[in-house]
Design an enzyme around this catalytic site. Structure first.
Site, mmCIF file in Angstrom:
data_model
loop_
_atom_site.group_PDB
_atom_site.id
_atom_site.type_symbol
_atom_site.label_atom_id
_atom_site.label_comp_id
_atom_site.label_asym_id
_atom_site.label_seq_id
_atom_site.Cartn_x
_atom_site.Cartn_y
_atom_site.Cartn_z
ATOM 1 N N MET A 1 0.847 -1.192 0.000
ATOM 2 C CA MET A 1 0.000 0.000 0.000
ATOM 3 C C MET A 1 0.875 1.231 0.000
ATOM 4 O O MET A 1 2.012 1.169 0.460
ATOM 5 C CB MET A 1 -0.899 0.007 1.238
ATOM 6 C CG MET A 1 -0.132 0.261 2.514
ATOM 7 S SD MET A 1 -1.122 0.018 3.973
ATOM 8 C CE MET A 1 0.187 -0.019 5.182
ATOM 9 N N GLY B 1 -3.668 -8.467 4.611
ATOM 10 C CA GLY B 1 -3.372 -7.397 3.675
ATOM 11 C C GLY B 1 -3.107 -6.086 4.384
ATOM 12 O O GLY B 1 -2.738 -6.058 5.562
ATOM 13 N N CYS B 2 -3.290 -4.992 3.675
ATOM 14 C CA CYS B 2 -3.050 -3.659 4.230
ATOM 15 C C CYS B 2 -3.840 -3.454 5.511
ATOM 16 O O CYS B 2 -5.050 -3.664 5.553
ATOM 17 C CB CYS B 2 -3.439 -2.600 3.198
ATOM 18 S SG CYS B 2 -3.394 -0.915 3.827
ATOM 19 N N PHE B 3 -3.151 -3.032 6.563
ATOM 20 C CA PHE B 3 -3.844 -2.901 7.849
ATOM 21 C C PHE B 3 -4.799 -1.713 7.906
ATOM 22 O O PHE B 3 -5.635 -1.641 8.805
ATOM 23 C CB PHE B 3 -2.888 -2.900 9.041
ATOM 24 C CG PHE B 3 -1.658 -2.024 8.952
ATOM 25 C CD1 PHE B 3 -1.584 -0.913 8.140
ATOM 26 C CD2 PHE B 3 -0.541 -2.335 9.733
ATOM 27 C CE1 PHE B 3 -0.443 -0.104 8.095
ATOM 28 C CE2 PHE B 3 0.603 -1.555 9.693
ATOM 29 C CZ PHE B 3 0.647 -0.430 8.867
ATOM 30 N N TRP B 4 -4.730 -0.784 6.959
ATOM 31 C CA TRP B 4 -5.679 0.334 6.964
ATOM 32 C C TRP B 4 -7.122 -0.176 6.836
ATOM 33 O O TRP B 4 -7.987 0.199 7.611
ATOM 34 C CB TRP B 4 -5.392 1.275 5.807
ATOM 35 C CG TRP B 4 -4.077 1.971 5.826
ATOM 36 C CD1 TRP B 4 -3.185 2.058 6.867
ATOM 37 C CD2 TRP B 4 -3.477 2.669 4.720
ATOM 38 N NE1 TRP B 4 -2.086 2.768 6.477
ATOM 39 C CE2 TRP B 4 -2.223 3.153 5.174
ATOM 40 C CE3 TRP B 4 -3.871 2.926 3.413
ATOM 41 C CZ2 TRP B 4 -1.378 3.894 4.352
ATOM 42 C CZ3 TRP B 4 -3.033 3.659 2.581
ATOM 43 C CH2 TRP B 4 -1.800 4.143 3.054
#
Length: 235
Positions: free
Chosen positions: A1, A68-71
């Site tokens: 990301m 995946g992306c922690f956001w």
């Protein structure tokens, strides 16, 4: 990301970034990148194995998940009733290598993950897992989620106690038997080695940056699916 501290640019070696033009053009991104498997919550069975009441004597419990992306993971679980706090961070490696730039290299053993503090009297660990598998990410992808590629983006569960390991192991087996997904569950069950919170710039990123191109393309749709498919859990 993409890093919130860097301009959008190509970074295929780590899977951390995709080209600015591709990111801004949703149709091109959708065409160029593998689609996540669609597994509606109504198709996923509830966990057949549940935690025993004696296994949760306290008012709060902790779950650590990576997908995946922690956001986006953080944004999804912040909207689940019974969840008291969600923190982005790093799990699977050592505290000495738990910083964004080093984790982005893909060789620290860490996964980008979230630490969920929840009230087990309001939401069960099994319900959190169902959200995890249904809308938070694609559990059939190996070392990637959408545009993000590398072991740091793997699907993983870090049980914090034997009860969680028992429930999660049984649920993965149950989902594989159910045939809901056309590919086997790739989620790994990993040893709990602690959790290191990510840098302040990565906390509550979706809430603070609702118009960020990555957020619009990859994270907001997950929250929308949570609302649509888990109306009783959504807040």
């Amino acid at each position: 990301m993409p890093s919130p501290l860097q301009p959008l640019a190509s970074r295929a070696a780590t899977g951390g970034l995709i080209a600015a033009g591709l990111l801004a053009a949703g149709l091109l991104a959708a065409a160029a990148l593998p689609r996540q498997q669609a597994a509606s919550a109504k198709d996923l069975p509830d966990p057949a194995v549940a935690e025993t009441p004696a296994g949760r004597p306290t008012a709060t419990a902790t779950a650590v998940l990576a997908g995946g992306c922690f956001w986006g993971m953080e944004a999804v679980f912040e909207h689940v009733k019974g969840v008291k706090e969600v923190v982005t961070g790093y799990a699977g490696g050592t505290a000495a290598t738990a910083d964004y730039e080093r984790v982005s290299s893909g060789d620290t053993g860490h996964a980008e993950g979230i630490r969920i503090t929840y009230d087990p009297s309001r939401v069960s660990y099994g319900q959190l897992l169902k959200v995890f598998f249904a809308v938070a990410h694609d559990p059939t992808e190996v070392n990637r989620q959408g545009p993000d590629v590398g072991s740091q983006y793997r699907s993983a569960i870090f049980p914090t106690d034997p009860e969680q390991r028992r429930v999660a192991t049984a649920y993965i087996a149950q989902l594989n038997r159910s045939g809901v997904f056309t590919k086997p569950i790739a989620t790994t069950m990993e040893t709990w080695r602690g959790f290191t919170p990510a840098e302040a710039s990565h906390q509550d990123f979706v809430a603070r940056n609702p118009n960020h191109p990555y957020v619009v393309l990859h994270d907001k749709p997950k929250v929308a699916r949570l609302k649509a498919e888990f109306p009783r859990l959504y807040r």
